[in-house]
Design an enzyme around this catalytic site. Structure first.
Site, PDB file in Angstrom:
ATOM      1  N   ARG A 214      -6.324  -4.469   0.615  1.00  0.00           N
ATOM      2  CA  ARG A 214      -6.977  -3.807  -0.515  1.00  0.00           C
ATOM      3  C   ARG A 214      -8.482  -4.097  -0.482  1.00  0.00           C
ATOM      4  O   ARG A 214      -8.904  -5.201  -0.104  1.00  0.00           O
ATOM      5  CB  ARG A 214      -6.420  -4.317  -1.851  1.00  0.00           C
TER       6      ARG A 214
ATOM      7  N   HIS B  85      -7.903   4.481   4.467  1.00  0.00           N
ATOM      8  CA  HIS B  85      -6.682   3.935   3.844  1.00  0.00           C
ATOM      9  C   HIS B  85      -5.426   4.585   4.446  1.00  0.00           C
ATOM     10  O   HIS B  85      -4.607   5.169   3.730  1.00  0.00           O
ATOM     11  CB  HIS B  85      -6.718   4.149   2.316  1.00  0.00           C
TER      12      HIS B  85
END
Ligand code: NAP
Ligand code: GLV
Length: 313
Positions: free
Chosen positions: A228, A276
């Protein structure tokens, strides 16, 4: 059985069809603002706060990914969003572990075989064999030894790398040195040449990739952040790159996504970026796992991937 579905960019129709095939007895609908009708289960990714609020009827909430940080953050911002006692279940592997192995291995080999440096030399039309790295002094450290961290560790061991992992509790993974807890973090970082982050985003792990941590790695270390954006203090990385403490970084996740156009990471010569995608949700495998878990809950049994609300992962 009623199921509601929300995902900000997945095509809802595919999931409605796929879940109906797997659970013909269920009625599944795409949740829309204002829909307060009965729901037994919710399948969600970054749901609006109103979707889950005041839903005492829910028997289970299924995250359509491995990380549940966005859902838990909503609960922190709007206490009561998650109905008390309702199980929150995440995807466990469901095809993500292999993707993470592929991504991590590709990056490790790129840095270990110095392909990133040869790319620069090619642009300069320079023929210059570099001294090869040795596996003996290229220890790989993995932050997080859960479903994904363990699987990446095992793949790298297969390739002959020296691998160590750091987690909350000690692990036994063949060929992998285990370090546990804050007390062993310094020993884990010391001697690490390439660091892979696969921790969940929790209040304890936010900002863990910072200057103080970078300073404990071998000078000229490599960083892969695959977990993250909230784990990384971006300015600390820029400074560590500037000072040579970090030689290069591959980042798949960012504090703000999409990464803003003006962000210095875009054009940094030693930062590689992907949007991502290191391990995406594979709908077919995810639906199999969720349907099996719904049946387990209906039968009164535990699902796989149950989130511990206290730990936050
Ligand atoms: P997981 O199975 O829950 O594993 C988490 C690991 O982190 C565990 O080993 C845990 O230790 C360790 N950990 C948690 N808090 C810690 C702390 N404070 N100190 C030390 N260790 C700590 O999670 P996973 O399925 O492997 O996924 C990891 C993360 O990857 C997800 O949360 C998600 O954010 C990220 N992810 C990213 C992508 C992407 O495309 N970029 C895709 C999927 C997942 P214990 O084992 O001792 O509990
Ligand atoms: C993706 O980032 C996930 O957590 O599944």
């Amino acid at each position: 059985m009623n199921i509601i579905f929300y995902h900000p960019f997945f095509a809802a129709q595919d999931w409605l069809v796929g879940m109906t095939q797997r659970l013909p007895q269920a009625h599944i609908r795409a949740w829309q603002p204002g829909d307060n009708d009965r729901a037994d289960y919710a399948l969600v990714w970054r749901p609006p706060y109103e979707m889950l609020a005041n839903r005492g009827d829910l028997k289970g909430i299924f995250a359509l990914g491995a990380g549940v940080d966005a859902i838990l953050e909503q609960e922190r911002q709007h206490p009561g969003t998650l109905p008390t006692g309702v199980p929150l279940v995440r995807l466990e592997d469901s095809g993500m572990a292999q993707q993470m192995q592929e991504y991590a291995l590709a990056c490790v080999l790129r840095y270990f075989r110095r392909f990133d440096e040869y790319h620069v030399l090619q642009q300069q039309q320079r023929w210059l064999p570099l001294v090869p790295h040795q596996q003996s002094d290229f220890t790989i450290g993995i932050l997080g030894a859960g479903v994904l961290g363990k699987s990446v560790a095992q793949k790298l061991v297969e390739f002959g790398f020296k691998v160590r992992c750091w987690s909350r509790s000690a692990k036994q993974i063949n060929g992998v040195q285990s370090f546990a807890g804050n007390a062993q973090q310094a020993a884990f970082l010391h001697d690490t040449r390439l660091l892979i982050n696969l921790l969940p985003n929790t209040p304890e792990t936010q900002g863990i990739l910072n200057q103080q941590l970078f300073a404990q790695l071998i000078p000229g270390a490599y960083l892969l952040n695959l977990a993250r954006g909230a784990h990384l203090v971006e300015n600390d990385l820029l400074q560590a790159l500037e000072q040579g403490q970090i030689a290069a970084a591959t980042l798949d996740v960012f504090g703000q996504e999409p990464l803003p156009q003006a962000h210095p990471f875009w054009c940094h010569p030693r930062v590689s970026i992907t949007p991502h995608i290191s391990a995406i949700t594979l709908p077919e495998q995810a639906m199999n796992q969720i349907a099996a878990n719904i049946l387990a809950l209906e039968a009164g049994g535990p699902p796989t991937g149950l989130v511990d609300m206290q730990r936050g992962y």
